[in-house]
Design an enzyme around this catalytic site. Sequence first.
Site, PDB file in Angstrom:
ATOM      1  N   THR A 128       0.811  -1.227   0.000  1.00 17.35           N
ATOM      2  CA  THR A 128       0.000   0.000   0.000  1.00 17.35           C
ATOM      3  C   THR A 128       0.841   1.273   0.000  1.00 17.35           C
ATOM      4  O   THR A 128       1.954   1.295   0.552  1.00 17.35           O
ATOM      5  CB  THR A 128      -0.908   0.030   1.251  1.00 17.35           C
ATOM      6  OG1 THR A 128      -1.445   1.356   1.401  1.00 17.35           O
ATOM      7  CG2 THR A 128      -0.164  -0.310   2.520  1.00 17.35           C
ATOM      8  N   GLU A 130       0.289   3.614   1.860  1.00 19.40           N
ATOM      9  CA  GLU A 130       0.427   4.039   3.266  1.00 19.40           C
ATOM     10  C   GLU A 130       1.846   3.802   3.783  1.00 19.40           C
ATOM     11  O   GLU A 130       2.267   4.406   4.765  1.00 19.40           O
ATOM     12  CB  GLU A 130      -0.570   3.289   4.152  1.00 19.40           C
ATOM     13  CG  GLU A 130      -1.977   3.839   4.133  1.00 19.40           C
ATOM     14  CD  GLU A 130      -2.093   5.216   4.756  1.00 19.40           C
ATOM     15  OE1 GLU A 130      -1.770   5.380   5.941  1.00 19.40           O
ATOM     16  OE2 GLU A 130      -2.518   6.144   4.046  1.00 19.40           O
ATOM     17  N   TYR A 152      -1.061   0.333  10.899  1.00 18.58           N
ATOM     18  CA  TYR A 152      -1.432  -0.310   9.627  1.00 18.58           C
ATOM     19  C   TYR A 152      -0.272  -0.219   8.631  1.00 18.58           C
ATOM     20  O   TYR A 152       0.132  -1.212   8.030  1.00 18.58           O
ATOM     21  CB  TYR A 152      -2.686   0.363   9.049  1.00 18.58           C
ATOM     22  CG  TYR A 152      -2.992  -0.048   7.621  1.00 18.58           C
ATOM     23  CD1 TYR A 152      -3.644  -1.246   7.342  1.00 18.58           C
ATOM     24  CD2 TYR A 152      -2.613   0.760   6.539  1.00 18.58           C
ATOM     25  CE1 TYR A 152      -3.910  -1.632   6.028  1.00 18.58           C
ATOM     26  CE2 TYR A 152      -2.871   0.379   5.228  1.00 18.58           C
ATOM     27  CZ  TYR A 152      -3.520  -0.815   4.982  1.00 18.58           C
ATOM     28  OH  TYR A 152      -3.772  -1.197   3.679  1.00 18.58           O
ATOM     29  N   LYS A 156       2.062  -3.278   7.044  1.00 19.67           N
ATOM     30  CA  LYS A 156       2.170  -3.501   5.599  1.00 19.67           C
ATOM     31  C   LYS A 156       3.638  -3.430   5.148  1.00 19.67           C
ATOM     32  O   LYS A 156       4.032  -4.102   4.202  1.00 19.67           O
ATOM     33  CB  LYS A 156       1.319  -2.476   4.854  1.00 19.67           C
ATOM     34  CG  LYS A 156      -0.184  -2.741   4.952  1.00 19.67           C
ATOM     35  CD  LYS A 156      -0.611  -3.804   3.945  1.00 19.67           C
ATOM     36  CE  LYS A 156      -2.081  -4.148   4.033  1.00 19.67           C
ATOM     37  NZ  LYS A 156      -2.535  -5.108   3.018  1.00 19.67           N
TER      38      LYS A 156
END
Length: 343
Positions: A128, A130, A152, A156
């Site tokens: 991602t 992110e 999160y 990841k």
Amino acid sequence: MKNIKRALITGVTGQDGAYLSKHLLSMGYQVFGTARRGASEKFSRLEYLGVKDMINIVDFDLLELSNIHKLIEEIKPTEIYNLAAQSFVPTSFDLPILTTDINALGTLRILDAIIAKNKEIKFYQASTSEMFGKVTEVPQKEDTRFYPRSPYGESKLFLHHITINYRESYDIFACSGILFNHESPLRGHEFVTKKITKGLTKIKNSKQECLYLGNLKAKRDWGHASDYVNAMVSILSHKKADDYVVSSGKAHSVQEFVETAASILEINYEWTGEGKNLALVNRDNNKKIVKIDEKLYRPAEVDELIGDSTKIKTNLNWKPKYSFENLVYEMVKFETENELVKF
Ligand code: NDP
Ligand code: GDR
């Protein structure tokens, strides 16, 4: 029978799982999709796309090790798309350990099972944007430094690196797609694009007074999920395992998303105030229809993401069909026609 590709999709009940199932079925794949056993049925996205009955649903939880071994033995997948995750950033601040267990260790459980059971299985991992977090370069590409801003994002980042590590250590076909935000009418109700399109549609139809949002200044590079699942399949279909950024290359603020949706709904609006008093006013009745709720701000924010997807465009010929405006239009249209549907 021998040449039929068999895809196992974890997280098939989510937004991407539904679009990916449809895409793989159209390519002649046999599709197996994992779902967590729960009290409620959650196949509405698959039903909406008309693919529920064409998929073999299997029980699975990323927290459990033995069931992935069993699934690989029983299903004999040729490809695994690992889409399952605790995918909502704010929840990861409340449940950091669970998020890490599901996302990071969950991926490791699958990779270990591939090594143990069948190293020929091709593996796609949902990484991602992110991971770029507090960005160190604009736009972000595959070799941009990572700087996650949430549990999160951290979870990841682990799974991104462990996927590369297993590829290099065990010579397996394992790839990551570093996907930027992608949305659709099937987006979960907690994400900002769905909140905006659903909320403004209800306000337009006098079913809701006001929509409360957090940081309106944050910018995201938004694309459409159907374009992005095509990228996943292209990544696994290429002769060489590799990692790719998938993005639209254009960033818009949350505020711009609100304006675009309001214009499509023909709401006669203007902004008033600033900072936490910024509000969207309906000029026809002078009511504030979008307000800031500071509780929706995150402990650490990712202010601006914009991706450079030159590599996938050049190497795999990937090209998105949707523009930002078409995406917002489709989401608003869906809400006006499906008022009661909640994914
Ligand atoms: P969703 O949140 O819509 O779907 C997540 C799926 O994961 C659901 O099917 C959910 O099942 C399942 N799941 C959650 N926890 C577990 C668990 N412990 N065991 C097994 N399954 C579990 O996500 P999206 O479809 O939007 O995203 C797919 C993937 O891509 C995710 O990994 C996400 O992090 C990643 N991603 C998404 C982007 C986006 O913009 N959409 C961008 C970049 C990456 P249940 O229905 O039971 O909750
Ligand atoms: P994101 O998506 O965190 O980028 O993660 P989300 O839609 O939740 O937030 C995008 C931006 O909007 C701001 N925002 C709000 N967000 C939500 N959810 N609700 C609000 O009311 C609100 N108001 C403003 C947020 O602060 C943020 O800046 C998504 C997920 O799909 C991840 O799984 C995926 O990895 C990334 O996209 C890429």
